[in-house]
Structures are given as structure tokens and as C-alpha cells.
Design a protein around this motif. Sequence first.
Motif, PDB file in Angstrom:
ATOM      1  N   ALA A 241       3.748  -4.471 -15.188  1.00 22.69           N
ATOM      2  CA  ALA A 241       3.497  -3.462 -14.156  1.00 22.69           C
ATOM      3  C   ALA A 241       4.313  -2.201 -14.413  1.00 22.69           C
ATOM      4  O   ALA A 241       3.777  -1.084 -14.341  1.00 22.69           O
ATOM      5  CB  ALA A 241       3.826  -4.038 -12.780  1.00 22.69           C
ATOM      6  N   LEU A 245       2.794   1.325 -15.367  1.00 20.95           N
ATOM      7  CA  LEU A 245       3.035   2.352 -14.351  1.00 20.95           C
ATOM      8  C   LEU A 245       3.652   3.594 -15.001  1.00 20.95           C
ATOM      9  O   LEU A 245       3.255   4.725 -14.723  1.00 20.95           O
ATOM     10  CB  LEU A 245       3.971   1.795 -13.273  1.00 20.95           C
ATOM     11  N   LYS A 248       0.939   5.460 -16.733  1.00 21.08           N
ATOM     12  CA  LYS A 248       0.057   6.136 -15.771  1.00 21.08           C
ATOM     13  C   LYS A 248       0.737   7.391 -15.217  1.00 21.08           C
ATOM     14  O   LYS A 248       0.146   8.470 -15.180  1.00 21.08           O
ATOM     15  CB  LYS A 248      -0.232   5.215 -14.574  1.00 21.08           C
ATOM     16  N   ASP A 281      -2.731   5.521  -4.091  1.00 18.66           N
ATOM     17  CA  ASP A 281      -3.420   5.130  -5.334  1.00 18.66           C
ATOM     18  C   ASP A 281      -3.427   3.617  -5.535  1.00 18.66           C
ATOM     19  O   ASP A 281      -4.422   3.033  -5.956  1.00 18.66           O
ATOM     20  CB  ASP A 281      -2.706   5.733  -6.549  1.00 18.66           C
ATOM     21  N   VAL A 282      -2.284   2.990  -5.239  1.00 19.99           N
ATOM     22  CA  VAL A 282      -2.081   1.564  -5.552  1.00 19.99           C
ATOM     23  C   VAL A 282      -3.169   0.685  -4.935  1.00 19.99           C
ATOM     24  O   VAL A 282      -3.612  -0.287  -5.540  1.00 19.99           O
ATOM     25  CB  VAL A 282      -0.672   1.102  -5.069  1.00 19.99           C
ATOM     26  N   ASN A 284      -6.187   0.943  -4.813  1.00 14.94           N
ATOM     27  CA  ASN A 284      -7.414   0.802  -5.617  1.00 14.94           C
ATOM     28  C   ASN A 284      -7.166   0.207  -7.000  1.00 14.94           C
ATOM     29  O   ASN A 284      -8.093   0.062  -7.787  1.00 14.94           O
ATOM     30  CB  ASN A 284      -8.073   2.181  -5.786  1.00 14.94           C
ATOM     31  N   TRP A 285      -5.929  -0.108  -7.303  1.00 16.94           N
ATOM     32  CA  TRP A 285      -5.644  -0.609  -8.649  1.00 16.94           C
ATOM     33  C   TRP A 285      -6.050  -2.071  -8.813  1.00 16.94           C
ATOM     34  O   TRP A 285      -5.897  -2.883  -7.903  1.00 16.94           O
ATOM     35  CB  TRP A 285      -4.156  -0.452  -8.973  1.00 16.94           C
ATOM     36  N   GLN A 286      -6.522  -2.389 -10.009  1.00 19.59           N
ATOM     37  CA  GLN A 286      -6.882  -3.758 -10.390  1.00 19.59           C
ATOM     38  C   GLN A 286      -6.036  -4.131 -11.606  1.00 19.59           C
ATOM     39  O   GLN A 286      -5.519  -3.237 -12.287  1.00 19.59           O
ATOM     40  CB  GLN A 286      -8.372  -3.812 -10.802  1.00 19.59           C
ATOM     41  N   SER A 287      -5.952  -5.440 -11.889  1.00 17.73           N
ATOM     42  CA  SER A 287      -5.151  -5.864 -13.040  1.00 17.73           C
ATOM     43  C   SER A 287      -5.617  -5.183 -14.332  1.00 17.73           C
ATOM     44  O   SER A 287      -4.798  -4.833 -15.192  1.00 17.73           O
ATOM     45  CB  SER A 287      -5.192  -7.385 -13.185  1.00 17.73           C
ATOM     46  N   ASP A 289      -6.574  -2.237 -14.834  1.00 15.98           N
ATOM     47  CA  ASP A 289      -6.002  -0.886 -14.991  1.00 15.98           C
ATOM     48  C   ASP A 289      -4.656  -0.958 -15.716  1.00 15.98           C
ATOM     49  O   ASP A 289      -4.272  -0.036 -16.432  1.00 15.98           O
ATOM     50  CB  ASP A 289      -5.790  -0.217 -13.622  1.00 15.98           C
ATOM     51  N   PHE A 290      -3.937  -2.058 -15.488  1.00 16.58           N
ATOM     52  CA  PHE A 290      -2.625  -2.241 -16.132  1.00 16.58           C
ATOM     53  C   PHE A 290      -2.797  -2.818 -17.532  1.00 16.58           C
ATOM     54  O   PHE A 290      -2.209  -2.346 -18.490  1.00 16.58           O
ATOM     55  CB  PHE A 290      -1.756  -3.184 -15.286  1.00 16.58           C
TER      56      PHE A 290
END
Length: 299
Positions: A241, A245, A248, A281-282, A284-287, A289-290
Motif C-alpha cells: 500500500a 501510494l 500515485k 479518492d480512497v 474508489n480504490w481497488q486492490s 490500482d495498487f
Amino acid sequence: MSNTQINLKSLIGDHTTEEFLKLLKSRTPFISHGNSESLKDLMSLPFLDSVGNLAACWLDTVDVFNSEIADEISKSSVSPEDALHEYNNGSCILFNDVNRMIPEFDMWNQQIRKEIGFSELSFVRNLVYATPAGKGNAPHFDQNFNFVIQLSGTKKWWLAKNNTINNPMTRHVIGHPVDHELEGYSTKEFPESFPADCTEYILEPGSILFVPRGVWHMTEAVTDAVSFNFTFTPPTWIDIATTALREKLSHNEKWRESAILDNNGSNNNEFNKLIKGLSADVENWQSADFLDITEHQEL
Ligand SMILES: [Fe+2]
């Protein structure tokens, strides 16, 4: 070298990959004997034939453990000749990152890493421990997963469940100060002696012991003994993460701003705005994306 690859199957005895993954996730150790044939690409390497041969081929320093402490927290790095001398005089010695010597080792390491499902951010390496008869390692746990392959001699291992902390991110040696961060997230006191409720394993040439992350262990060589480790230090979800992060956030020049604090360092309006934007933002994040950032980087 022949063409019998070392892969995950070579290390897990009669277990299927699925069974092995269950054992890994539940931090359950296991031993498998008589693997000399399936490990012959490793066990028949001439430079691993004896401690003397390895020392003669070795181009780096070798770690010699202080025999009072019997752990890597107290060691000195010396020339291979001096290390061999120390070994012959009863000290445990460690050849670090043996994978630097032979390209096949890194190929095997990465193959096994992928088969287990460990991230590309994993730190994978091989270690060779040479332990004179009667010597061994002080009781401790590690933050990594180890497959220990006995190359020569006989060595006893004692393993015990860790009832103090799950998923430690650093190692700890009984009787020594606890790492500051580890102490911060531990809620129980660390034991002062090795847990009585332990299991003994006896490793002979061709034995493989799986030592999961966090499991207490200590060792003693019955005869002069040499072992080869496949050591996997995978990232935690925290590492995945924070790595992703950072990548990003690096696309935003406001986040790249040098941090200048106001109000005695306790508050900052600009930083508050950035944090608010991030929390929106967080949601809407999915795994993916990471993981799109940390994985699939290899060509
Ligand atoms: Fe260890």
C-alpha cells in the motif's frame, strides 16, 4: 548442471501446492526427508561440497557468529580464510547471499516466489550456514519464511508456536532488547526462555524444513553440519500500500511539495487539504490500482 530444475515442488515434499499454501498461511512448519535426488542440481554443486571448497571459491567476506551470543545480532565479517579458521576452531559461520555466485539460484528463487504468490517486491536470497558439532543458533524468530536444506551432517531444530505476536515485521532473539517498532505493536511481553511446548526436528542430508515467519526456533548441530536456505521476505500489505501510494501521489505536484510545518509542527492547512482529497479518492480504490503499480514490472 543437469536440467532438473529446483522449483516449489522440490521443496514441499509430498504436499500439493494447495496444501503447502494452507500450511504457509497458518504458519505451520513441516519437514520432509530424503530429497537428495530431487535436489541434486543443488546438492551436487562442487562448491557446496565442503566448507573448505565454499571458502576457497568465495569472493566476499564471511560472517562469524560470536559464540557467546550465537546469533547474527553479534557477528564479525572476515575473509574466507579467517572464517574457515574460526569454523575449524568451533565458530558458526554464514555465507550471505550465495545467489550472487550462480545465476541459476536467482532463477530458482524467482520461480519459487511466483509459484507461492509472493509479490515482486519480495526480497529473496540464499544463505549457507556452516555449524560445528555442538554449536547452534540462539532462540529467536524471523520475519521471513525459510526452507532449510541440510547439505551435510546432522542438525537438530526445535520449533515452537509464537503466542506473543502474529506477523512480526522484524526478528527477535530471546533475552535481547525488543526492536522499537516491534515493541510498539506488541501487546504481550516476550518470553525470557524458549517455549517448553516445542517440537524437535532432526535434519539429515536431503532433509528440508519449512520454517514459517514468526515461528520460534533454535538449533544445535549433532555433527559438523552445513545447510542451505531459501529465504523469502515478502512485503506486507503495508509495504504494498505505501509503495503504490507513494507512486500515485508522486503524480501530484502539491504532494511533492517540501513539507514545511506551521503551528509548532502540529497543524498545517495545506496538508489537511491534501489528506481530505486523499480520503475522498480512497473510497474508489481497488486492490488492482495498487497491484498494477507493484507487480508485473518484470520484462
Ligand atoms: Fe532464524
